[in-house]
Design a protein around this motif. Sequence first.
Motif, PDB file in Angstrom:
ATOM      1  N   GLN B  68     -14.571 -19.649 -16.360  1.00  0.00           N
ATOM      2  CA  GLN B  68     -15.301 -18.602 -15.989  1.00  0.00           C
ATOM      3  C   GLN B  68     -15.992 -18.813 -14.740  1.00  0.00           C
ATOM      4  OE1 GLN B  68     -15.983 -15.337 -17.503  1.00  0.00           O
ATOM      5  NE2 GLN B  68     -14.128 -15.856 -18.852  1.00  0.00           N
ATOM      6  N   PHE B  69     -16.059 -17.696 -13.804  1.00  0.00           N
ATOM      7  CA  PHE B  69     -16.822 -17.748 -12.683  1.00  0.00           C
ATOM      8  C   PHE B  69     -17.238 -16.666 -12.258  1.00  0.00           C
ATOM      9  CE2 PHE B  69     -12.606 -18.101 -11.140  1.00  0.00           C
ATOM     10  CZ  PHE B  69     -12.692 -17.226  -9.891  1.00  0.00           C
ATOM     11  N   THR B  70     -18.470 -16.367 -11.531  1.00  0.00           N
ATOM     12  CA  THR B  70     -18.968 -14.984 -11.318  1.00  0.00           C
ATOM     13  C   THR B  70     -18.851 -14.617  -9.724  1.00  0.00           C
ATOM     14  OG1 THR B  70     -20.977 -16.001 -11.033  1.00  0.00           O
ATOM     15  CG2 THR B  70     -20.406 -14.843 -13.137  1.00  0.00           C
ATOM     16  N   GLY B  71     -17.502 -14.413  -9.427  1.00  0.00           N
ATOM     17  CA  GLY B  71     -17.491 -13.867  -7.973  1.00  0.00           C
ATOM     18  C   GLY B  71     -17.331 -12.498  -7.988  1.00  0.00           C
ATOM     19  N   MET B  72     -17.171 -11.833  -9.140  1.00  0.00           N
ATOM     20  CA  MET B  72     -17.231 -10.364  -8.765  1.00  0.00           C
ATOM     21  C   MET B  72     -18.769  -9.668  -9.453  1.00  0.00           C
ATOM     22  SD  MET B  72     -13.544  -9.563 -10.321  1.00  0.00           S
ATOM     23  CE  MET B  72     -12.298 -10.287  -9.635  1.00  0.00           C
ATOM     24  N   LYS B  73     -18.863  -8.631  -8.867  1.00  0.00           N
ATOM     25  CA  LYS B  73     -20.137  -7.819  -9.541  1.00  0.00           C
ATOM     26  C   LYS B  73     -19.928  -7.549 -10.906  1.00  0.00           C
ATOM     27  CE  LYS B  73     -21.763  -5.079  -5.821  1.00  0.00           C
ATOM     28  NZ  LYS B  73     -21.892  -3.600  -5.283  1.00  0.00           N
ATOM     29  N   THR B  74     -20.961  -7.094 -11.506  1.00  0.00           N
ATOM     30  CA  THR B  74     -20.767  -7.273 -13.142  1.00  0.00           C
ATOM     31  C   THR B  74     -19.770  -6.103 -13.393  1.00  0.00           C
ATOM     32  OG1 THR B  74     -22.785  -5.825 -12.739  1.00  0.00           O
ATOM     33  CG2 THR B  74     -23.032  -8.050 -13.806  1.00  0.00           C
ATOM     34  N   ASP B  75     -19.238  -5.178 -12.651  1.00  0.00           N
ATOM     35  CA  ASP B  75     -18.328  -4.093 -12.914  1.00  0.00           C
ATOM     36  C   ASP B  75     -17.072  -4.564 -12.791  1.00  0.00           C
ATOM     37  OD1 ASP B  75     -18.320  -4.159 -10.150  1.00  0.00           O
ATOM     38  OD2 ASP B  75     -18.757  -1.984  -9.886  1.00  0.00           O
ATOM     39  N   GLY B  76     -16.668  -5.821 -12.393  1.00  0.00           N
ATOM     40  CA  GLY B  76     -15.407  -6.496 -12.527  1.00  0.00           C
ATOM     41  C   GLY B  76     -15.147  -6.232 -11.083  1.00  0.00           C
ATOM     42  N   ARG B  77     -15.696  -5.606 -10.032  1.00  0.00           N
ATOM     43  CA  ARG B  77     -15.171  -5.418  -8.665  1.00  0.00           C
ATOM     44  C   ARG B  77     -15.427  -6.515  -7.790  1.00  0.00           C
ATOM     45  NH1 ARG B  77     -16.771   0.244  -8.390  1.00  0.00           N
ATOM     46  NH2 ARG B  77     -17.779  -0.126  -6.761  1.00  0.00           N
ATOM     47  N   THR B  78     -14.621  -6.811  -6.737  1.00  0.00           N
ATOM     48  CA  THR B  78     -14.912  -7.576  -5.627  1.00  0.00           C
ATOM     49  C   THR B  78     -16.100  -7.160  -4.775  1.00  0.00           C
ATOM     50  OG1 THR B  78     -12.731  -8.616  -5.932  1.00  0.00           O
ATOM     51  CG2 THR B  78     -14.068  -9.225  -4.064  1.00  0.00           C
ATOM     52  N   ASN B  79     -17.015  -7.857  -4.476  1.00  0.00           N
ATOM     53  CA  ASN B  79     -18.334  -7.243  -3.646  1.00  0.00           C
ATOM     54  C   ASN B  79     -17.796  -7.255  -1.977  1.00  0.00           C
ATOM     55  OD1 ASN B  79     -20.486  -6.284  -2.637  1.00  0.00           O
ATOM     56  ND2 ASN B  79     -21.830  -8.062  -3.267  1.00  0.00           N
ATOM     57  N   VAL B  80     -17.387  -5.967  -1.483  1.00  0.00           N
ATOM     58  CA  VAL B  80     -16.879  -6.082  -0.077  1.00  0.00           C
ATOM     59  C   VAL B  80     -17.752  -5.228   0.538  1.00  0.00           C
ATOM     60  CG1 VAL B  80     -14.864  -5.306   1.450  1.00  0.00           C
ATOM     61  CG2 VAL B  80     -14.273  -6.404  -1.007  1.00  0.00           C
ATOM     62  N   CYS B  81     -18.263  -5.671   1.783  1.00  0.00           N
ATOM     63  CA  CYS B  81     -18.983  -5.039   2.832  1.00  0.00           C
ATOM     64  C   CYS B  81     -18.151  -4.692   3.971  1.00  0.00           C
ATOM     65  CB  CYS B  81     -20.262  -5.840   3.304  1.00  0.00           C
ATOM     66  SG  CYS B  81     -21.365  -6.373   1.984  1.00  0.00           S
ATOM     67  N   ILE B  82     -18.321  -3.477   4.533  1.00  0.00           N
ATOM     68  CA  ILE B  82     -17.482  -2.962   5.816  1.00  0.00           C
ATOM     69  C   ILE B  82     -18.638  -3.047   7.002  1.00  0.00           C
ATOM     70  CG2 ILE B  82     -16.291  -1.395   6.845  1.00  0.00           C
ATOM     71  CD1 ILE B  82     -15.072  -2.281   4.326  1.00  0.00           C
ATOM     72  N   ILE B  83     -18.153  -3.671   7.979  1.00  0.00           N
ATOM     73  CA  ILE B  83     -18.873  -3.815   9.151  1.00  0.00           C
ATOM     74  C   ILE B  83     -18.230  -3.148  10.369  1.00  0.00           C
ATOM     75  CG2 ILE B  83     -18.282  -5.930  10.074  1.00  0.00           C
ATOM     76  CD1 ILE B  83     -20.907  -6.425  11.055  1.00  0.00           C
ATOM     77  N   PRO B  84     -18.890  -2.418  11.293  1.00  0.00           N
ATOM     78  CA  PRO B  84     -18.169  -1.578  12.476  1.00  0.00           C
ATOM     79  C   PRO B  84     -17.815  -2.820  13.442  1.00  0.00           C
ATOM     80  CG  PRO B  84     -20.377  -0.970  12.378  1.00  0.00           C
ATOM     81  CD  PRO B  84     -20.043  -1.919  11.061  1.00  0.00           C
ATOM     82  N   ARG B  85     -16.603  -2.528  14.118  1.00  0.00           N
ATOM     83  CA  ARG B  85     -16.433  -3.612  15.124  1.00  0.00           C
ATOM     84  C   ARG B  85     -17.262  -3.269  16.325  1.00  0.00           C
ATOM     85  NH1 ARG B  85     -10.192  -4.917  16.489  1.00  0.00           N
ATOM     86  NH2 ARG B  85     -11.007  -5.738  18.287  1.00  0.00           N
ATOM     87  N   SER B  86     -17.776  -4.328  17.119  1.00  0.00           N
ATOM     88  CA  SER B  86     -18.452  -4.260  17.968  1.00  0.00           C
ATOM     89  C   SER B  86     -18.061  -3.558  19.492  1.00  0.00           C
ATOM     90  CB  SER B  86     -19.359  -5.467  18.380  1.00  0.00           C
ATOM     91  OG  SER B  86     -18.491  -6.620  18.559  1.00  0.00           O
ATOM     92  N   ARG B  87     -16.885  -3.922  19.555  1.00  0.00           N
ATOM     93  CA  ARG B  87     -16.034  -3.401  20.600  1.00  0.00           C
ATOM     94  C   ARG B  87     -14.544  -3.256  20.369  1.00  0.00           C
ATOM     95  NH1 ARG B  87     -13.403  -5.102  25.153  1.00  0.00           N
ATOM     96  NH2 ARG B  87     -13.874  -3.614  27.067  1.00  0.00           N
TER      97      ARG B  87
END
Lengths: 176, 195
Positions: B68-87
């Motif tokens: 067992q390891f807890t890489g995911m959020k409790t809802d089982g989804r991978t935690n992904v953040c989106i960042i805009p490209r600076s250029r």
Amino acid sequence: MSRTVLVTVGSTKFDDLIRAVDSQPFADELVAQGYNKLIMQVGAGSHVPCHIVPRGQNSVVHPHDLSVEYFDFAPSLAQHMESAALIISHAGSGSVFEALRLRKPLIAVPNPILMANHQAELAEHLAGMGHLISATPATLVDALRQLKVTKLVPYEKGRPQGIVAAIDKLMGFAES
Amino acid sequence: MEERPRTVRTLIVLGSGGHTAELLALLEQMDLKRYSPRTYVVASTDRMGAQKARTFEAQRESGSSGEQFTGMKTDGRTNVCIIPRSREVGQSYLTSVWTTLVALWVAFSIVYREVPQLVLVNGPGTCIPICIAARFFWLMGRRTRIVYTESIARVSSLSLSGKILYHLYIADAFFVQWIELQRRFPRSMCCGRLF
């Protein structure tokens, strides 16, 4: 028996390489070297193969039994790579190291339109170590002629464990 | 003496294409029970990044170890953040000042919210705002380590991201993959190749 050459340009454009491959001298040299099948992944470029396949067709069988086919992209090139006897690839690190990992003879052609041309840096370094040969679209036929498959040095896969151990140490984990 | 942490909150910036492949090759070898929970950051222009992160996490979750390891959020989804490209490629200088500020703002909010103890980056430019934000919060007293791995494609010169992070002393550990490059940049380390 099928002796296949795979040409791949990856996800970008590399018309000069496709033009070099889409030529009679190149096809003749393939036959002379005993290859009987050519598969091209031509990518996003604008040059549509029209010299070694009839315009508008994406496969053909030549006299001397050289069969040629091409496509733009595939979800995975892994199967094509595994069944190839020779790979001619742009010098992107993904394609290059996949070919080396499979221990396939490789001619790497750096794509000069990519920023700062660091593809050339990698290709020349690996060529210097004897793992592949580096060519340009203009020297591709010569490279094919001069390639001595048995002279290539097998590439030993890198070991990320050293970096992992250094990160573990930085983060205060005892060595395991 | 620093107390041995049990787990390390890890922020992983996937840089698209070959950069993503290299960073996932590194993660593949890491003990993910230690580096948990994990949050991935991908550029808004990188269509494949989020999917690759999810595939990687799903494969590790169903891996042969069965641990067992807890890489995911409790809802089982991978935690992904989106960042805009600076250029974007070819973008004008004037508008890129604005988009850079937006990227920095998003980076600060991600780092503020996620409170990473480790930031793993390997370029390209997307990683710079995240590193600047992480360094800022480090100055504010947070214990965040920034680990940069230069691309395996770099044999004799650093990438632009590499130059920025090296010369501004932003990275806590700076790995290169070829000894020839290490010799030119003595504060870097060469501990092996990812491919």
